[in-house]
Design an enzyme around this catalytic site. Structure first.
Site, mmCIF file in Angstrom:
data_model
loop_
_atom_site.group_PDB
_atom_site.id
_atom_site.type_symbol
_atom_site.label_atom_id
_atom_site.label_comp_id
_atom_site.label_asym_id
_atom_site.label_seq_id
_atom_site.Cartn_x
_atom_site.Cartn_y
_atom_site.Cartn_z
ATOM 1 N N LYS A 183 -27.812 54.470 17.216
ATOM 2 C CA LYS A 183 -28.805 53.925 16.295
ATOM 3 C C LYS A 183 -28.074 53.341 15.088
ATOM 4 O O LYS A 183 -27.203 54.003 14.505
ATOM 5 C CB LYS A 183 -29.758 55.029 15.847
ATOM 6 C CG LYS A 183 -30.754 54.639 14.752
ATOM 7 C CD LYS A 183 -30.837 55.719 13.675
ATOM 8 C CE LYS A 183 -29.523 55.888 12.982
ATOM 9 N NZ LYS A 183 -29.552 56.585 11.691
ATOM 10 N N VAL A 233 -19.697 62.863 16.123
ATOM 11 C CA VAL A 233 -20.691 63.797 15.605
ATOM 12 C C VAL A 233 -20.896 63.550 14.111
ATOM 13 O O VAL A 233 -19.944 63.269 13.374
ATOM 14 C CB VAL A 233 -20.230 65.248 15.849
ATOM 15 C CG1 VAL A 233 -21.214 66.241 15.244
ATOM 16 C CG2 VAL A 233 -20.063 65.495 17.342
ATOM 17 N N SER A 234 -22.152 63.638 13.652
ATOM 18 C CA SER A 234 -22.497 63.506 12.225
ATOM 19 C C SER A 234 -21.895 62.248 11.622
ATOM 20 O O SER A 234 -21.171 62.296 10.630
ATOM 21 C CB SER A 234 -22.024 64.742 11.445
ATOM 22 O OG SER A 234 -22.601 65.913 11.961
ATOM 23 N N ILE A 288 -24.965 57.306 12.978
ATOM 24 C CA ILE A 288 -25.508 56.440 14.027
ATOM 25 C C ILE A 288 -26.373 57.229 15.012
ATOM 26 O O ILE A 288 -26.564 56.819 16.154
ATOM 27 C CB ILE A 288 -24.409 55.646 14.768
ATOM 28 C CG1 ILE A 288 -23.256 56.553 15.209
ATOM 29 C CG2 ILE A 288 -23.902 54.508 13.895
ATOM 30 C CD1 ILE A 288 -22.184 55.821 16.019
ATOM 31 N N GLY A 289 -26.895 58.339 14.543
ATOM 32 C CA GLY A 289 -27.941 59.047 15.276
ATOM 33 C C GLY A 289 -27.534 59.654 16.592
ATOM 34 O O GLY A 289 -28.377 59.796 17.479
ATOM 35 N N GLY A 302 -26.798 62.788 17.631
ATOM 36 C CA GLY A 302 -27.571 63.965 18.010
ATOM 37 C C GLY A 302 -29.034 63.648 18.228
ATOM 38 O O GLY A 302 -29.666 64.168 19.162
ATOM 39 N N SER A 303 -29.587 62.775 17.395
ATOM 40 C CA SER A 303 -30.991 62.387 17.553
ATOM 41 C C SER A 303 -31.206 61.611 18.839
ATOM 42 O O SER A 303 -32.203 61.800 19.543
ATOM 43 C CB SER A 303 -31.442 61.545 16.356
ATOM 44 O OG SER A 303 -31.379 62.295 15.159
ATOM 45 N N ALA A 304 -30.267 60.709 19.153
ATOM 46 C CA ALA A 304 -30.359 59.953 20.400
ATOM 47 C C ALA A 304 -30.265 60.881 21.600
ATOM 48 O O ALA A 304 -30.979 60.704 22.598
ATOM 49 C CB ALA A 304 -29.256 58.893 20.453
ATOM 50 N N ASP A 359 -34.641 61.151 12.655
ATOM 51 C CA ASP A 359 -34.283 60.003 13.485
ATOM 52 C C ASP A 359 -34.715 60.141 14.943
ATOM 53 O O ASP A 359 -34.577 59.187 15.715
ATOM 54 C CB ASP A 359 -32.763 59.767 13.451
ATOM 55 C CG ASP A 359 -32.298 59.101 12.164
ATOM 56 O OD1 ASP A 359 -33.115 58.436 11.512
ATOM 57 O OD2 ASP A 359 -31.106 59.253 11.816
#
Length: 280
Positions: free
Chosen positions: A10, A92-93, A96-97, A99-101, A130
């Site tokens: 993202k 990670v972190s 660009i999202g 974990g959300s993706a 997100d």
């Protein structure tokens, strides 16, 4: 047979912080797009719920109960099992999202595997701000509120070539928000008829901002270095995504993006660098 769902990166092409609620949540107005690089979720039937993490960025994660993939699976409130593999390529972190993706892709994969309806936007929001936009992706979207208000963003020209760069430095999102000098900034400039050309989009983007960029650079100066490198490579626009530290450069064509990414890798072999295109 395994269900496979792509979890694209993202990218916030613009991100305005427009307010803060009494409960502390920040209000945003952001143009969100998705790139052709990302993670992947694979899910197959199993007696128990299991998670295996592989891929170039797997070392940054553990398969514990607090992993967003497990948390997404528990949204279904089901006692059914699944063997889930997360193929991790996004840092990670990193803004660009990733974990959300991954959580959104897990919701889609398990809904298909178990014959369930994809969970609601409200259920997705409980996993993170997100997750709803990632669940709605990969088409470009305008994201407002605390992440719950989503509208299609039509008229984005393409193909839009991009280089994503993360300097391998962790950024604390709460600390970046805390360092904001102003939290009631103007929203995105309205777009009524889309953009006829990429130069038209770039001109509009240059009038927008990422309000988190300045406080992030103040805390992690290497972000400014990444932006300077991308600018020197001749990109049309360089900006940080989310709360950082990943930055993007939009280039005039895929060949220019590919050449810039190659030179950046030579100069900074330890950085995470990917050339890609925006999914439209």
């Amino acid at each position: 047979m395994a269900i496979e769902v792509f979890a694209p990166a993202k990218v916030n092409l613009a991100l305005h912080v427009t307010g803060q609620r009494a409960d502390g949540y920040h209000l945003l107005d952001s143009l969100v797009v998705f790139a052709g690089v990302g993670d992947e979720i694979r899910a197959s039937q199993d007696d128990t719920l299991r998670l295996h993490i592989v891929g170039s960025e797997a070392a940054g994660l553990t398969a514990g109960d607090d992993n967003l993939v497990f948390r997404a699976a528990r949204v279904f409130a089901s006692d059914r099992g699944a063997a889930i593999t997360l193929i991790k390529d996004l840092p990670v972190s990193s803004g660009i999202g990733g974990g959300s993706a991954d959580a959104a892709a897990t919701l889609k994969a398990l809904a298909q595997l178990w014959g369930e309806t994809v969970p609601t936007r409200e259920a997705a929001l409980a996993l993170g701000a997100d997750v709803p936009v990632c669940l709605n992706g990969p088409s470009p979207q305008r994201m407002r509120g605390i992440g719950e208000q989503l509208d299609p963003f039509v008229g984005l020209p393409g193909p839009l070539a991009m280089v994503l760069v993360n300097p391998r430095v962790a950024v604390s999102t709460p600390e970046v928000f805390k360092a904001l000098s102003r939290k009631d900034n103007p929203p995105l400039e309205e777009v009524r008829d889309g953009f006829g050309t990429i130069p038209g989009l770039i001109a509009w983007l240059k009038r927008q901002r990422n309000d988190l960029e300045a406080p992030a650079i103040a805390k992690v100066p290497v972000i400014g270095e990444v932006l300077r490198y991308l600018t020197r490579e001749g990109c049309l626009l360089a900006r940080m995504s989310g709360s950082g530290a990943t930055c993007f450069g939009i280039f005039d064509g895929q060949d220019a993006a590919r050449d810039a990414a190659r030179r950046l890798r030579e100069a900074h072999p330890g950085w995470w660098i990917r050339e890609t295109v925006v999914i439209t």
